[in-house]
Design a protein around this motif. Structure first.
Motif, PDB file in Angstrom:
ATOM      1  N   VAL A 175      36.278  40.453  32.718  1.00  4.23           N
ATOM      2  CA  VAL A 175      36.126  39.416  33.726  1.00  4.23           C
ATOM      3  C   VAL A 175      36.567  40.070  35.033  1.00  4.23           C
ATOM      4  O   VAL A 175      37.725  40.458  35.177  1.00  4.23           O
ATOM      5  N   LEU A 176      35.621  40.219  35.969  1.00  4.91           N
ATOM      6  CA  LEU A 176      35.896  40.945  37.205  1.00  4.91           C
ATOM      7  C   LEU A 176      35.422  40.151  38.421  1.00  4.91           C
ATOM      8  O   LEU A 176      34.577  39.267  38.304  1.00  4.91           O
ATOM      9  N   TYR A 177      35.946  40.525  39.571  1.00  5.16           N
ATOM     10  CA  TYR A 177      35.467  39.943  40.824  1.00  5.16           C
ATOM     11  C   TYR A 177      33.981  40.266  40.983  1.00  5.16           C
ATOM     12  O   TYR A 177      33.506  41.316  40.541  1.00  5.16           O
ATOM     13  N   VAL A 221      38.443  35.004  43.564  1.00  2.00           N
ATOM     14  CA  VAL A 221      39.501  34.006  43.511  1.00  2.00           C
ATOM     15  C   VAL A 221      40.388  34.428  42.337  1.00  2.00           C
ATOM     16  O   VAL A 221      40.025  34.223  41.171  1.00  2.00           O
ATOM     17  N   THR A 222      41.510  35.046  42.644  1.00  2.00           N
ATOM     18  CA  THR A 222      42.362  35.603  41.598  1.00  2.00           C
ATOM     19  C   THR A 222      42.776  34.555  40.583  1.00  2.00           C
ATOM     20  O   THR A 222      42.767  34.825  39.378  1.00  2.00           O
ATOM     21  N   ASP A 223      43.129  33.349  41.026  1.00  2.00           N
ATOM     22  CA  ASP A 223      43.530  32.302  40.082  1.00  2.00           C
ATOM     23  C   ASP A 223      42.444  32.046  39.044  1.00  2.00           C
ATOM     24  O   ASP A 223      42.744  31.832  37.868  1.00  2.00           O
ATOM     25  N   LEU A 224      41.204  32.062  39.445  1.00  2.00           N
ATOM     26  CA  LEU A 224      40.090  31.823  38.539  1.00  2.00           C
ATOM     27  C   LEU A 224      39.969  32.940  37.501  1.00  2.00           C
ATOM     28  O   LEU A 224      39.839  32.684  36.298  1.00  2.00           O
ATOM     29  N   GLN A 277      39.026  34.545  27.532  1.00  2.00           N
ATOM     30  CA  GLN A 277      37.613  34.830  27.805  1.00  2.00           C
ATOM     31  C   GLN A 277      37.325  36.296  28.095  1.00  2.00           C
ATOM     32  O   GLN A 277      36.187  36.650  28.371  1.00  2.00           O
ATOM     33  N   GLY A 278      38.330  37.134  28.030  1.00  2.00           N
ATOM     34  CA  GLY A 278      38.159  38.559  28.290  1.00  2.00           C
ATOM     35  C   GLY A 278      39.416  39.136  28.905  1.00  2.00           C
ATOM     36  O   GLY A 278      40.470  38.491  28.917  1.00  2.00           O
ATOM     37  N   VAL A 279      39.283  40.356  29.385  1.00  2.00           N
ATOM     38  CA  VAL A 279      40.387  41.053  30.058  1.00  2.00           C
ATOM     39  C   VAL A 279      39.909  41.371  31.472  1.00  2.00           C
ATOM     40  O   VAL A 279      38.721  41.353  31.756  1.00  2.00           O
ATOM     41  N   THR A 280      40.841  41.661  32.348  1.00  2.00           N
ATOM     42  CA  THR A 280      40.456  42.015  33.712  1.00  2.00           C
ATOM     43  C   THR A 280      41.237  43.237  34.148  1.00  2.00           C
ATOM     44  O   THR A 280      42.157  43.704  33.470  1.00  2.00           O
ATOM     45  N   VAL A 281      40.868  43.748  35.303  1.00  2.00           N
ATOM     46  CA  VAL A 281      41.583  44.848  35.942  1.00  2.00           C
ATOM     47  C   VAL A 281      41.869  44.405  37.367  1.00  2.00           C
ATOM     48  O   VAL A 281      40.958  44.016  38.101  1.00  2.00           O
ATOM     49  N   ALA A 329      51.037  41.004  38.895  1.00  2.00           N
ATOM     50  CA  ALA A 329      52.431  40.833  38.457  1.00  2.00           C
ATOM     51  C   ALA A 329      52.955  39.400  38.555  1.00  2.00           C
ATOM     52  O   ALA A 329      53.615  38.930  37.625  1.00  2.00           O
ATOM     53  N   PRO A 330      52.692  38.653  39.613  1.00  2.00           N
ATOM     54  CA  PRO A 330      53.224  37.286  39.691  1.00  2.00           C
ATOM     55  C   PRO A 330      52.695  36.345  38.603  1.00  2.00           C
ATOM     56  O   PRO A 330      53.294  35.312  38.340  1.00  2.00           O
TER      57      PRO A 330
END
Length: 184
Positions: free
Chosen positions: A70-72, A102-105, A114-118, A125-126
């Motif tokens: 899941v990426l931008y 949208v980082t929160d999304l 639903q997946g992993v992100t980078v 971190a927060p």
């Protein structure tokens, strides 16, 4: 202060829409602007705390084979020009879902399985405690990206010069995570 789409800071600079841009990614017109190196930040895999990767010291390209990412949306490989994926060369993910920037999304998608992100370490971190996530290094040596301050070539008005000087002095300071994290 003017803002421009995430994928257009250099064209905005060249069109006189902005005087200064912070950039990390290559642009076809990068050779037409002046770049000042600011700092590097580490890109990390973000996974649910119970994910098999969560206890790993680091990930390899092979770990990403078959993964759902899941990426931008600026990583959408159908865009022209497309951005290289923020994963090790040679990795073959099963699926790439792109989302608005949208980082929160993106974090909610990962927390929901639903997946992993980078993401940059300082961005992710927060969310580790609040969303039950783990951050995992990508590669035996950290996967980093370099931030630059971009300006048009030539002379600048005194207020732009002062702003660039202040920005550079603050962001070039030694750091361990990023602009707002520990070591900043």
């Amino acid at each position: 202060m003017e803002t421009v789409p995430d994928d257009a800071p250099v064209p905005a600079l060249l069109a006189d829409l902005v005087d200064v841009a912070l950039v990390t990614k290559p642009d076809l017109q990068m050779d037409r602007v002046s770049l000042t190196r600011l700092f590097e930040d580490e890109m990390v895999a973000v996974v649910p705390a119970g994910h098999p990767w969560a206890r790993r010291a680091h990930l390899t390209a092979r770990d990403f084979d078959g993964a759902d990412l899941v990426l931008y949306d600026f990583y959408d490989q159908k865009r022209i020009p497309s951005m290289p994926l923020p994963i090790p060369a040679g990795a073959r993910p099963a699926r790439i879902t792109t989302m608005p920037v949208v980082t929160d999304l993106v974090v909610e998608m990962v927390a929901g399985g639903q997946g992993v992100t980078v993401l940059p370490n300082w961005v992710a971190a927060p969310y580790t405690t609040s969303h039950g996530l783990a951050l995992v290094r990508i590669g035996a040596r950290p996967l980093t990206r370099t931030w630059f301050c971009a300006t048009r070539t030539g002379t600048h008005p005194p207020h732009v010069e002062a702003f660039v000087e202040e920005l550079t002095s603050r962001l070039r300071a030694p750091r361990t995570t990023g602009p707002d994290g520990p070591g900043s």
